[in-house]
Design a protein around this motif. Structure first.
Motif, PDB file in Angstrom:
ATOM      1  N   LEU A  41      -8.364  52.906   0.793  1.00 19.05           N
ATOM      2  CA  LEU A  41      -7.033  53.202   0.267  1.00 19.05           C
ATOM      3  C   LEU A  41      -6.996  54.516  -0.501  1.00 19.05           C
ATOM      4  N   HIS A  42      -8.043  54.793  -1.260  1.00 15.56           N
ATOM      5  CA  HIS A  42      -8.084  56.041  -2.030  1.00 15.56           C
ATOM      6  C   HIS A  42      -8.030  57.255  -1.099  1.00 15.56           C
ATOM      7  N   LEU A  85      -4.591  57.630   0.559  1.00 11.54           N
ATOM      8  CA  LEU A  85      -3.637  58.278  -0.348  1.00 11.54           C
ATOM      9  C   LEU A  85      -3.837  59.788  -0.396  1.00 11.54           C
ATOM     10  N   SER A  86      -5.094  60.211  -0.354  1.00 11.77           N
ATOM     11  CA  SER A  86      -5.403  61.635  -0.495  1.00 11.77           C
ATOM     12  C   SER A  86      -4.926  62.481   0.684  1.00 11.77           C
ATOM     13  N   ILE A 118      -2.098  61.771   2.471  1.00 11.15           N
ATOM     14  CA  ILE A 118      -0.639  61.714   2.597  1.00 11.15           C
ATOM     15  C   ILE A 118      -0.045  63.009   2.052  1.00 11.15           C
ATOM     16  N   VAL A 127       2.881  55.034   7.026  1.00 10.39           N
ATOM     17  CA  VAL A 127       1.526  54.590   6.703  1.00 10.39           C
ATOM     18  C   VAL A 127       1.372  53.188   7.277  1.00 10.39           C
ATOM     19  N   ASP A 156      -0.904  48.174  -5.686  1.00  8.18           N
ATOM     20  CA  ASP A 156      -1.099  49.454  -6.376  1.00  8.18           C
ATOM     21  C   ASP A 156      -0.971  50.617  -5.399  1.00  8.18           C
ATOM     22  N   PHE A 157      -1.534  50.461  -4.211  1.00  2.97           N
ATOM     23  CA  PHE A 157      -1.457  51.488  -3.174  1.00  2.97           C
ATOM     24  C   PHE A 157       0.001  51.771  -2.800  1.00  2.97           C
ATOM     25  N   LYS A 175       2.131  53.891  -5.106  1.00  2.00           N
ATOM     26  CA  LYS A 175       1.835  55.325  -5.161  1.00  2.00           C
ATOM     27  C   LYS A 175       2.327  56.085  -3.934  1.00  2.00           C
ATOM     28  N   ILE A 176       2.898  55.391  -2.965  1.00  2.00           N
ATOM     29  CA  ILE A 176       3.388  56.035  -1.745  1.00  2.00           C
ATOM     30  C   ILE A 176       4.739  56.674  -2.027  1.00  2.00           C
ATOM     31  N   CYS A 214       8.302  57.859   2.526  1.00  2.00           N
ATOM     32  CA  CYS A 214       7.277  57.422   3.471  1.00  2.00           C
ATOM     33  C   CYS A 214       7.334  55.899   3.605  1.00  2.00           C
ATOM     34  N   VAL A 227       5.896  52.254   4.626  1.00  2.00           N
ATOM     35  CA  VAL A 227       4.622  51.556   4.743  1.00  2.00           C
ATOM     36  C   VAL A 227       4.813  50.342   5.644  1.00  2.00           C
TER      37      VAL A 227
END
Length: 374
Positions: free
Chosen positions: A157-158, A161-162, A164, A171, A191-192, A195-196, A200, A202
């Motif tokens: 997930l990290h 995110l980086s 995007i 996503v 949490d993911f 932060k989108i 965008c 999901v």
């Protein structure tokens, strides 16, 4: 003759070559006689463990409902589709405008790609995962950005995110993931999503939701009720045993549902699929029974694999990835010659073989073919 679907469904020809296509040709009559049967498997019948279907067939309640509606097969499914959509809305505690039906969840994914992607737009997804949405994105001239799984075969997930950026519009998270059977826990996924960027969308693909027993897992249906950029997809192809009837659905904000619905194939829901699906969701007892049957079969497979010295990825779905520690292409070829059909090659995991859960006899023949093919 029909071509083995592990090849034809995912353009597997380039991976194994024409000889596997020929070896993978299955007699249509054999498949027709075998599908959905729960009795013993004769020695000359193929073992189909390639597409994560149910070996047990539709629920008895669904079969009975379809039998009672056969005389209506000359009619379109408009009324039954409406009833199914309302039943799903009631089940999830949402308004019907938040429900979108499709010919399996794959049509839902295609609608999402058409609605939210296009030239100069990007899709972010894991690798490996269910590939259909990447194919739809590329057909719509969008770019699919694939992020490798973590060392324990879970969504990174990290890193997702980086990557995007302002061009990212979609996503995709398959949870549990196909082909690894691993999950993203509820808290990390919440949490993911938070932060989108709002522009965008999901997509959370919960095709295998009904098999999960990990307490860390959480469906994102509740998130879809409140967030304006989250869509959940579900299918009746897996635990409900209705893969051949192509019925699935999405839950999301009405604006997202309307944007996707513009791209739905007209009358894509068939009458029998809608009727069987509605009967199935009313049969919670059978859902629990099928889940236990699958999980018991999966545990037995784990035990057998350990006895044989194979490692595997613990799964929360109705399939398991087995680490053969060697190129699986010759193994797949050998098993096809023995009329045992397993999952396709996933290029990001070339040493792993995916097998769907089958009946006791199917799993016995699978293990025998595996031992003979190593």
């Amino acid at each position: 003759m029909v071509i083995n679907r592990q090849i034809s469904r995912r353009s597997f020809i380039g991976g194994l070559g024409a000889k596997v296509v020929l070896a993978g040709a299955l007699p249509g009559a054999a498949l027709a006689s075998r599908r959905g049967r729960q009795d013993s498997l004769s020695a000359d019948e193929p073992v189909i463990l390639s597409s994560n279907e149910s070996p047990y067939g539709p629920f008895p309640s669904a079969i009975e409902a379809m039998r009672g509606a056969l005389h209506r097969a000359a009619r379109y499914a408009d009324d039954e589709s409406e009833r199914l959509a309302q039943s799903l809305a009631n089940m999830h505690g949402v308004e019907q405008e938040m429900i979108l039906l499709g010919a399996g969840s794959t049509e839902i994914l295609k609608m999402a790609a058409l609605a939210f992607l296009g030239p100069d737009r990007r899709l972010v997804m894991a690798d490996p995962t269910f590939e259909a949405i990447a194919d739809y994105a590329q057909a719509n001239r969008a770019r699919a950005v694939k992020v490798p799984l973590t060392k324990d075969y879970k969504h990174d997930l990290h890193r997702m995110l980086s990557v995007i950026d302002k061009k990212t519009r979609l996503v995709y998270i398959c949870n549990p993931n196909n082909p690894t059977g691993t999950i993203v826990g509820g808290r990390p996924l919440q949490d993911f999503i938070s932060k989108i960027p709002s522009e965008c969308v999901v997509i959370i693909d919960e095709a295998y939701h009904d098999f999960v027993d990990d307490p860390d897992y959480e469906s994102m249906i509740e998130k879809a009720k409140s967030a304006k950029n989250v869509v959940i997809t579900r299918t009746f192809s897996k635990i409900y045993g209705l893969a051949g009837l192509r019925t699935g659905y999405a839950v999301g904000h009405p604006d997202l549902i309307r944007a996707m619905e513009r791209h739905r194939v007209f009358d894509s829901i068939n009458l029998m699929g809608a009727i069987a699906a509605r009967a199935s969701i009313a049969d919670g007892e059978m859902v629990a029974k099928r889940k236990k049957m699958n999980n018991d079969a999966r545990q037995k497979l784990y035990d057998d694999l350990r006895r044989l010295g194979f490692e595997y990825i613990p799964s929360q779905a109705n399939f398991v990835m087995i680490d053969l520690r060697k190129d699986i292409k010759p193994v797949i070829e050998s098993m096809i010659r023995r009329e045992v059909y397993v999952g396709r090659l996933f290029p990001a995991m070339p040493n792993f073989l995916r097998v769907s859960m089958g009946s006791a006899e199917e799993m016995r023949r699978f293990l025998a073919a595996l031992k003979a093919s190593i």
